[in-house]
Design an enzyme around this catalytic site. Sequence first.
Site, mmCIF file in Angstrom:
data_model
loop_
_atom_site.group_PDB
_atom_site.id
_atom_site.type_symbol
_atom_site.label_atom_id
_atom_site.label_comp_id
_atom_site.label_asym_id
_atom_site.label_seq_id
_atom_site.Cartn_x
_atom_site.Cartn_y
_atom_site.Cartn_z
ATOM 1 N N ARG A 18 41.804 46.835 -2.205
ATOM 2 C CA ARG A 18 41.021 46.372 -1.054
ATOM 3 C C ARG A 18 39.741 45.711 -1.539
ATOM 4 N NH1 ARG A 18 36.996 50.329 0.182
ATOM 5 N NH2 ARG A 18 37.254 52.221 -1.074
ATOM 6 N N GLY A 19 39.066 45.046 -0.625
ATOM 7 C CA GLY A 19 37.743 44.487 -0.889
ATOM 8 C C GLY A 19 37.684 43.555 -2.076
ATOM 9 N N ILE A 20 36.662 43.735 -2.906
ATOM 10 C CA ILE A 20 36.443 42.877 -4.059
ATOM 11 C C ILE A 20 37.623 42.952 -5.023
ATOM 12 C CG2 ILE A 20 34.990 42.519 -6.085
ATOM 13 C CD1 ILE A 20 32.611 43.522 -4.392
ATOM 14 N N ARG A 40 44.623 54.904 -5.459
ATOM 15 C CA ARG A 40 44.719 56.369 -5.549
ATOM 16 C C ARG A 40 45.748 56.958 -4.606
ATOM 17 N NH1 ARG A 40 38.763 58.852 -5.477
ATOM 18 N NH2 ARG A 40 38.480 57.320 -3.815
ATOM 19 N N ASP A 54 44.081 57.600 -11.022
ATOM 20 C CA ASP A 54 42.763 58.188 -10.798
ATOM 21 C C ASP A 54 41.971 57.977 -12.081
ATOM 22 O OD1 ASP A 54 40.509 59.731 -10.443
ATOM 23 O OD2 ASP A 54 41.583 61.569 -9.919
ATOM 24 N N VAL A 55 40.925 57.158 -12.022
ATOM 25 C CA VAL A 55 40.194 56.822 -13.246
ATOM 26 C C VAL A 55 39.355 57.974 -13.774
ATOM 27 C CG1 VAL A 55 40.147 54.345 -12.736
ATOM 28 C CG2 VAL A 55 38.232 55.799 -12.005
ATOM 29 N N GLY A 83 35.411 52.287 -8.274
ATOM 30 C CA GLY A 83 34.128 52.981 -8.234
ATOM 31 C C GLY A 83 33.891 53.630 -6.887
ATOM 32 N N TYR A 146 24.440 55.892 -8.642
ATOM 33 C CA TYR A 146 25.189 54.645 -8.636
ATOM 34 C C TYR A 146 24.542 53.603 -9.549
ATOM 35 C CZ TYR A 146 27.650 50.575 -6.669
ATOM 36 O OH TYR A 146 28.400 49.440 -6.496
ATOM 37 N N LYS A 150 26.156 51.875 -12.935
ATOM 38 C CA LYS A 150 26.373 50.438 -13.025
ATOM 39 C C LYS A 150 25.556 49.813 -14.161
ATOM 40 C CE LYS A 150 29.388 49.923 -9.736
ATOM 41 N NZ LYS A 150 30.769 49.492 -10.030
#
Length: 240
Positions: A18-20, A40, A54-55, A83, A146, A150
């Site tokens: 999804r998303g980016i 996931r 699952d990272v 993330g 966060y 990053k």
Amino acid sequence: MTQAPATGRSALVTGGNRGIGLAIARALAADGHRVTVTHRSGEPPQGLSGVICDVTDAASIDAAFSQVEADQGPVEILVANAGITDDTLLLRMSEDTFTSVVDANLTGAYRVAKRAASGMLRKRWGRMIFISSVVGLSGGAGQANYSASKAGLVGLARSIARELGSRHITANVIAPGFVDTDMTQSLPEARRTEIVNQVPLKRYAEPSEIADAVAFLASDRAAYITGAVLPVDGGLGMGH
């Protein structure tokens, strides 16, 4: 210069459902690469291969890579995008709130990069692209966990760039600003306006604009770029 085979490279995008991450996966597929996304739970996005991963779990990562290697060959393009966020002010932030975000965002990126590196070394070619954030460079109130995770991606990528560069493996970071996704669309209109007013270009990024930057760094056109941090933030992070 090493050229991609006619069938493209084998690419893996973590958190690509999804998303980016989804925009990145679709851009790489449009460039002719063989793309798998990790997710996931649930089903993969339409038109893309997916694998449950699952990272935060090394065994899950190893199983996912083994499946990708069997289906489309060793990973040559890795986009570490998966993330989480769990924002709260420093004095209210529990140790678990801090460490869980760092584990998913930073240690998770280390895990997938380490697993991808062996295949890239054998091929003597690779692209690692880490999706950071403007707040990894500028900081963000209520986002100590966060922002730290990053920011850590920069040191991780630059260390990998120095270690693996002689094998034609590059490692770069993209630092998006505010992107028009489901998460930002759910913000109150007053907050959305406040955010846009901070951005010199006076708009949110489209997910496709982040994806275009990834597609460039994954290409042979970026063969001499490594250890770089590429802001895609409308000018929000200038000076950092």
